[in-house]
Design an enzyme around this catalytic site. Structure first.
Site, PDB file in Angstrom:
ATOM      1  N   HIS A  50       0.816  -1.219   0.000  1.00 37.49           N
ATOM      2  CA  HIS A  50       0.000   0.000   0.000  1.00 37.49           C
ATOM      3  C   HIS A  50       0.853   1.275   0.000  1.00 37.49           C
ATOM      4  O   HIS A  50       0.320   2.373  -0.138  1.00 37.49           O
ATOM      5  CB  HIS A  50      -0.992  -0.003   1.167  1.00 37.49           C
ATOM      6  CG  HIS A  50      -0.411   0.332   2.490  1.00 37.49           C
ATOM      7  ND1 HIS A  50      -0.062  -0.621   3.413  1.00 37.49           N
ATOM      8  CD2 HIS A  50      -0.098   1.519   3.048  1.00 37.49           C
ATOM      9  CE1 HIS A  50       0.429  -0.012   4.483  1.00 37.49           C
ATOM     10  NE2 HIS A  50       0.422   1.278   4.285  1.00 37.49           N
TER      11      HIS A  50
ATOM     12  N   ASP B 128      -0.159  -7.528   1.881  1.00 39.40           N
ATOM     13  CA  ASP B 128       0.316  -6.146   1.776  1.00 39.40           C
ATOM     14  C   ASP B 128       1.852  -6.120   1.803  1.00 39.40           C
ATOM     15  O   ASP B 128       2.465  -5.742   2.796  1.00 39.40           O
ATOM     16  CB  ASP B 128      -0.287  -5.349   2.942  1.00 39.40           C
ATOM     17  CG  ASP B 128      -0.088  -3.854   2.805  1.00 39.40           C
ATOM     18  OD1 ASP B 128       0.403  -3.414   1.748  1.00 39.40           O
ATOM     19  OD2 ASP B 128      -0.433  -3.133   3.757  1.00 39.40           O
TER      20      ASP B 128
ATOM     21  N   SER C  38       6.420   5.675  23.356  1.00 33.23           N
ATOM     22  CA  SER C  38       6.991   4.937  24.470  1.00 33.23           C
ATOM     23  C   SER C  38       7.743   3.643  24.188  1.00 33.23           C
ATOM     24  O   SER C  38       7.331   2.788  23.451  1.00 33.23           O
ATOM     25  CB  SER C  38       5.894   4.613  25.467  1.00 33.23           C
ATOM     26  OG  SER C  38       5.021   3.673  24.916  1.00 33.23           O
TER      27      SER C  38
END
Ligand SMILES: *[C@@H]1O[C@H](CO)[C@@H](O)[C@H](O)[C@H]1NC(C)=O
Ligand SMILES: *[C@@H]1O[C@H](CO)[C@@H](O)[C@H](O)[C@H]1NC(C)=O
Length: 259
Positions: free
Chosen positions: A66, A112, A201
């Site tokens: 994509h 993908d 994080s």
């Protein structure tokens, strides 16, 4: 449910197996460096960063299908050896694109995966290809690395970021995405932190790691209930080996993707 395809976030990251567990302190929004993740490259579309990519051999970059909105190599180049998303390092042209033949741009969630080829070798300082994970693993630490979106305003970070994530098994992931099929070509992972956003994080080490996943799709930012879905790189090992070794497969396979 709003599903977001991360292409539109100009977002791309990689999921890595971390072989060392020693560095497990959780730190928010950790900047990292290309020295530490030397396989990571930026894919440029008409000269601008569109996605990250992963160097798997000196002429080949693995990415998500994509990330290739127009199927002609002349639109793409690769920036490598740089921490920054739109500067530094070296830029080289893409000469060939292979998209998985089962990928369908109308339903761009499954298969993908794509490989870009350059005629100039991608090598030099801070440039080291990464190996492909051989199997799925759930109980070891994983690290997300990339120029991910910092928040839901969809801006890519200029600086390379890393974050710890944990794998969610396919069954659990499927329960969360009731209207979307989680196939064997996908693996799911969620950030450890609160208010998780990509690039948020975490700190870990990925040296000597193998490539496990490519960010594919998810529900968006800051929603802990929904894991992100990655292309399951190990599933495609044979396909990748085929593209890299059989010169005859190095062409444009896909006919569903139109410019
Ligand atoms: C791609 O997906 C669309 C939407 O589901 C479908 O109509 C089309 O037939 C598919 N194309 C191919 C080549 O399978
Ligand atoms: C692919 O290329 C290599 C080196 O360029 C060559 O040795 C090999 O025979 C080629 N393989 C095929 C299947 O054409």
């Amino acid at each position: 449910m709003k599903l977001k395809h991360f292409q539109f976030l100009f977002f791309f990251s990689l999921l890595l197996v971390s072989e060392a567990e020693k560095d497990k302190k959780i730190i928010d929004d950790t900047s990292t460096s290309i020295e530490k993740h030397s396989y990571l490259v930026s894919i440029l579309f008409n000269g601008k960063h569109i996605c990250g990519g992963s160097l798997i051999k000196k002429n080949f970059v693995l990415t998500a299908a994509h990330c290739i909105p127009i199927l002609h190599h002349s639109h793409y180049s690769i920036r490598y050896g740089s921490n920054k998303v739109n500067s530094g390092g070296t830029v080289t042209k893409v000469t060939d694109i292979t998209i998985h033949h089962n990928y369908n741009a109308s339903t761009p969630f499954d298969y993908d995966i794509a490989i870009l080829k350059t005629s100039n070798p991608i090598e030099g300082v801070n440039v080291i290809p990464i190996s492909i994970a051989v199997e799925e693993e759930y109980d070891i630490p994983f690290m997300l690395v990339g120029w991910g979106a910092l928040n839901s305003d969809e801006t890519a970070s200029n600086q390379l970021l890393e974050a710890n994530v944990k794998m969610i098994n396919r069954k659990t992931c499927q329960k969360m995405y009731v209207n979307k099929k989680i196939t064997d070509r996908m693996i799911c992972a969620a950030a450890n932190g609160k208010d998780a956003c990509h690039g948020d994080s975490g700190r870990s080490v990925a040296h000597n790691g193998g490539l496990v996943g490519i960010v594919s799709w998810g529900r968006g930012c800051a929603d802990q209930l929904y894991p992100d879905v990655y292309t399951n790189v190990a599933y495609f090992k044979d396909w990748i080996d085929g593209v890299l070794t059989d010169n005859s497969t190095m062409n444009i396979w896909n006919n569903n993707l139109n410019s």
